[in-house]
Motif scaffolding. Structure first.
Motif, PDB file in Angstrom:
ATOM      1  N   VAL A 126      42.114  47.711  38.114  1.00  0.00           N
ATOM      2  CA  VAL A 126      42.586  46.335  38.195  1.00  0.00           C
ATOM      3  C   VAL A 126      43.938  46.319  38.885  1.00  0.00           C
ATOM      4  O   VAL A 126      44.831  47.092  38.537  1.00  0.00           O
ATOM      5  N   ASP A 127      44.089  45.443  39.864  1.00  0.00           N
ATOM      6  CA  ASP A 127      45.359  45.283  40.542  1.00  0.00           C
ATOM      7  C   ASP A 127      46.410  44.828  39.526  1.00  0.00           C
ATOM      8  O   ASP A 127      46.168  43.927  38.726  1.00  0.00           O
ATOM      9  N   GLU A 128      47.571  45.446  39.565  1.00  0.00           N
ATOM     10  CA  GLU A 128      48.632  45.126  38.613  1.00  0.00           C
ATOM     11  C   GLU A 128      49.056  43.659  38.703  1.00  0.00           C
ATOM     12  O   GLU A 128      49.387  43.034  37.688  1.00  0.00           O
ATOM     13  N   ASP A 129      49.024  43.087  39.894  1.00  0.00           N
ATOM     14  CA  ASP A 129      49.373  41.672  40.046  1.00  0.00           C
ATOM     15  C   ASP A 129      48.407  40.781  39.272  1.00  0.00           C
ATOM     16  O   ASP A 129      48.803  39.725  38.758  1.00  0.00           O
ATOM     17  N   VAL A 130      47.151  41.175  39.185  1.00  0.00           N
ATOM     18  CA  VAL A 130      46.163  40.409  38.427  1.00  0.00           C
ATOM     19  C   VAL A 130      46.519  40.436  36.943  1.00  0.00           C
ATOM     20  O   VAL A 130      46.499  39.398  36.269  1.00  0.00           O
ATOM     21  N   LEU A 131      46.855  41.608  36.431  1.00  0.00           N
ATOM     22  CA  LEU A 131      47.245  41.715  35.021  1.00  0.00           C
ATOM     23  C   LEU A 131      48.447  40.823  34.726  1.00  0.00           C
ATOM     24  O   LEU A 131      48.462  40.082  33.738  1.00  0.00           O
ATOM     25  N   ASN A 132      49.450  40.880  35.588  1.00  0.00           N
ATOM     26  CA  ASN A 132      50.650  40.073  35.390  1.00  0.00           C
ATOM     27  C   ASN A 132      50.344  38.588  35.488  1.00  0.00           C
ATOM     28  O   ASN A 132      50.880  37.784  34.714  1.00  0.00           O
ATOM     29  N   GLU A 133      49.485  38.206  36.415  1.00  0.00           N
ATOM     30  CA  GLU A 133      49.151  36.788  36.573  1.00  0.00           C
ATOM     31  C   GLU A 133      48.420  36.254  35.343  1.00  0.00           C
ATOM     32  O   GLU A 133      48.674  35.128  34.904  1.00  0.00           O
ATOM     33  N   ILE A 134      47.528  37.041  34.783  1.00  0.00           N
ATOM     34  CA  ILE A 134      46.825  36.626  33.566  1.00  0.00           C
ATOM     35  C   ILE A 134      47.828  36.394  32.440  1.00  0.00           C
ATOM     36  O   ILE A 134      47.798  35.364  31.759  1.00  0.00           O
ATOM     37  N   ILE A 135      48.720  37.349  32.247  1.00  0.00           N
ATOM     38  CA  ILE A 135      49.705  37.232  31.174  1.00  0.00           C
ATOM     39  C   ILE A 135      50.635  36.045  31.408  1.00  0.00           C
ATOM     40  O   ILE A 135      50.989  35.320  30.476  1.00  0.00           O
ATOM     41  N   ASN A 136      51.019  35.819  32.651  1.00  0.00           N
ATOM     42  CA  ASN A 136      51.973  34.753  32.956  1.00  0.00           C
ATOM     43  C   ASN A 136      51.347  33.367  33.049  1.00  0.00           C
ATOM     44  O   ASN A 136      52.071  32.378  33.172  1.00  0.00           O
ATOM     45  N   THR A 137      50.025  33.272  33.007  1.00  0.00           N
ATOM     46  CA  THR A 137      49.365  31.957  32.990  1.00  0.00           C
ATOM     47  C   THR A 137      48.709  31.756  31.628  1.00  0.00           C
ATOM     48  O   THR A 137      49.258  31.060  30.772  1.00  0.00           O
ATOM     49  N   ILE A 138      47.576  32.383  31.413  1.00  0.00           N
ATOM     50  CA  ILE A 138      46.854  32.215  30.149  1.00  0.00           C
ATOM     51  C   ILE A 138      47.729  32.614  28.969  1.00  0.00           C
ATOM     52  O   ILE A 138      47.681  31.981  27.911  1.00  0.00           O
ATOM     53  N   GLY A 139      48.549  33.634  29.160  1.00  0.00           N
ATOM     54  CA  GLY A 139      49.415  34.111  28.087  1.00  0.00           C
ATOM     55  C   GLY A 139      50.553  33.179  27.726  1.00  0.00           C
ATOM     56  O   GLY A 139      51.272  33.431  26.767  1.00  0.00           O
ATOM     57  N   THR A 140      50.707  32.095  28.457  1.00  0.00           N
ATOM     58  CA  THR A 140      51.765  31.125  28.143  1.00  0.00           C
ATOM     59  C   THR A 140      51.185  29.785  27.707  1.00  0.00           C
ATOM     60  O   THR A 140      51.931  28.824  27.517  1.00  0.00           O
ATOM     61  N   MET A 141      49.869  29.716  27.555  1.00  0.00           N
ATOM     62  CA  MET A 141      49.190  28.454  27.252  1.00  0.00           C
ATOM     63  C   MET A 141      48.564  28.489  25.860  1.00  0.00           C
ATOM     64  O   MET A 141      48.481  29.542  25.232  1.00  0.00           O
ATOM     65  N   GLU A 142      48.112  27.325  25.416  1.00  0.00           N
ATOM     66  CA  GLU A 142      47.386  27.241  24.153  1.00  0.00           C
ATOM     67  C   GLU A 142      46.118  28.094  24.247  1.00  0.00           C
ATOM     68  O   GLU A 142      45.578  28.291  25.340  1.00  0.00           O
ATOM     69  N   PRO A 143      45.593  28.579  23.116  1.00  0.00           N
ATOM     70  CA  PRO A 143      44.372  29.392  23.132  1.00  0.00           C
ATOM     71  C   PRO A 143      43.176  28.649  23.733  1.00  0.00           C
ATOM     72  O   PRO A 143      43.159  27.430  23.812  1.00  0.00           O
ATOM     73  N   GLU A 144      42.191  29.439  24.094  1.00  0.00           N
ATOM     74  CA  GLU A 144      40.928  28.997  24.685  1.00  0.00           C
ATOM     75  C   GLU A 144      41.125  28.435  26.091  1.00  0.00           C
ATOM     76  O   GLU A 144      40.549  27.419  26.474  1.00  0.00           O
ATOM     77  N   GLN A 145      41.929  29.152  26.867  1.00  0.00           N
ATOM     78  CA  GLN A 145      42.066  28.921  28.302  1.00  0.00           C
ATOM     79  C   GLN A 145      41.289  30.040  28.987  1.00  0.00           C
ATOM     80  O   GLN A 145      41.039  31.074  28.389  1.00  0.00           O
ATOM     81  N   GLY A 146      40.967  29.865  30.249  1.00  0.00           N
ATOM     82  CA  GLY A 146      40.223  30.919  30.914  1.00  0.00           C
ATOM     83  C   GLY A 146      40.302  30.858  32.419  1.00  0.00           C
ATOM     84  O   GLY A 146      40.920  29.961  32.999  1.00  0.00           O
ATOM     85  N   GLY A 147      39.673  31.830  33.031  1.00  0.00           N
ATOM     86  CA  GLY A 147      39.629  31.912  34.477  1.00  0.00           C
ATOM     87  C   GLY A 147      38.665  32.995  34.908  1.00  0.00           C
ATOM     88  O   GLY A 147      38.085  33.707  34.084  1.00  0.00           O
ATOM     89  N   ILE A 148      38.511  33.106  36.223  1.00  0.00           N
ATOM     90  CA  ILE A 148      37.557  34.064  36.770  1.00  0.00           C
ATOM     91  C   ILE A 148      38.272  35.226  37.437  1.00  0.00           C
ATOM     92  O   ILE A 148      39.390  35.088  37.940  1.00  0.00           O
ATOM     93  N   LEU A 149      37.606  36.369  37.423  1.00  0.00           N
ATOM     94  CA  LEU A 149      38.112  37.595  38.026  1.00  0.00           C
ATOM     95  C   LEU A 149      37.247  37.950  39.224  1.00  0.00           C
ATOM     96  O   LEU A 149      36.018  37.887  39.143  1.00  0.00           O
ATOM     97  N   GLY A 150      37.888  38.337  40.321  1.00  0.00           N
ATOM     98  CA  GLY A 150      37.155  38.733  41.515  1.00  0.00           C
ATOM     99  C   GLY A 150      37.444  40.171  41.890  1.00  0.00           C
ATOM    100  O   GLY A 150      38.554  40.669  41.689  1.00  0.00           O
TER     101      GLY A 150
END
Length: 162
Positions: free
Chosen positions: A2-26
């Motif tokens: 997994v690209d490190e930028d992807v890990l950071n982006e997940i944490i910095n978006t979903i990780g800052t929001m209320e639970p039950e948020q989501g997105g897709i991985l490519g």
């Protein structure tokens, strides 16, 4: 991988929001997960997240032009006991997608789970294969901790002075 930028982006978006948020991985042609897109219009309740299927299908068509294929769906859970583990419904949903898209997914559907507890974000990487639910080996160059073959990324969010 997994690209490190992807890990950071997940944490910095979903990780800052209320639970039950989501997105897709490519993933790219080598199977490396190289992109994450937040699903801003998915159906969310306090206990469920369902992707916006029209949006997902539109993004998959765009990705196809770029040589990117679906790798999985990441979403967050409320913080409860065993909250970092995909639910039975999560696993069944992933298995249906895996069955419907065998060539695209190559036998593995990534399903990381994000949880937030007391200001800390935890990213636990899971996958569904033909064998069922499994933890996935992910290489992370920083902020990652390999525990029982599951990546548990934990990062404090919020005020940097805390």
């Amino acid at each position: 991988l997994v690209d490190e930028d992807v890990l950071n982006e997940i944490i910095n978006t979903i990780g800052t929001m209320e639970p039950e948020q989501g997105g897709i991985l490519g993933k790219d042609e080598n199977g490396k997960i190289v992109t994450f897109l937040l699903d801003e219009n998915g159906s969310k309740t306090g206990h469920t997240y369902s992707p916006d299927k029209d949006w997902v299908n539109e993004k998959l068509k765009e990705w196809e032009q770029q040589g990117i294929k679906l790798a999985g769906i990441v979403h967050s859970h409320p913080c409860y006991y065993n909250d970092h583990i995909p639910s039975k419904d999560d696993v069944e949903y992933a298995a249906r997608i895996l069955e419907a898209m065998p060539e695209t997914l190559g036998g593995i559907f990534h399903m990381p789970i994000v949880t937030i507890n007391d200001g800390y974000v935890r990213l636990s990487w899971w996958a569904v294969t033909d064998e069922g639910l499994t933890s996935a080996n992910i290489i992370s160059h920083k902020d990652g901790l390999m525990v029982n073959n599951t990546v548990n990324m934990v990062r404090k969010v919020g005020n940097n002075n805390e």
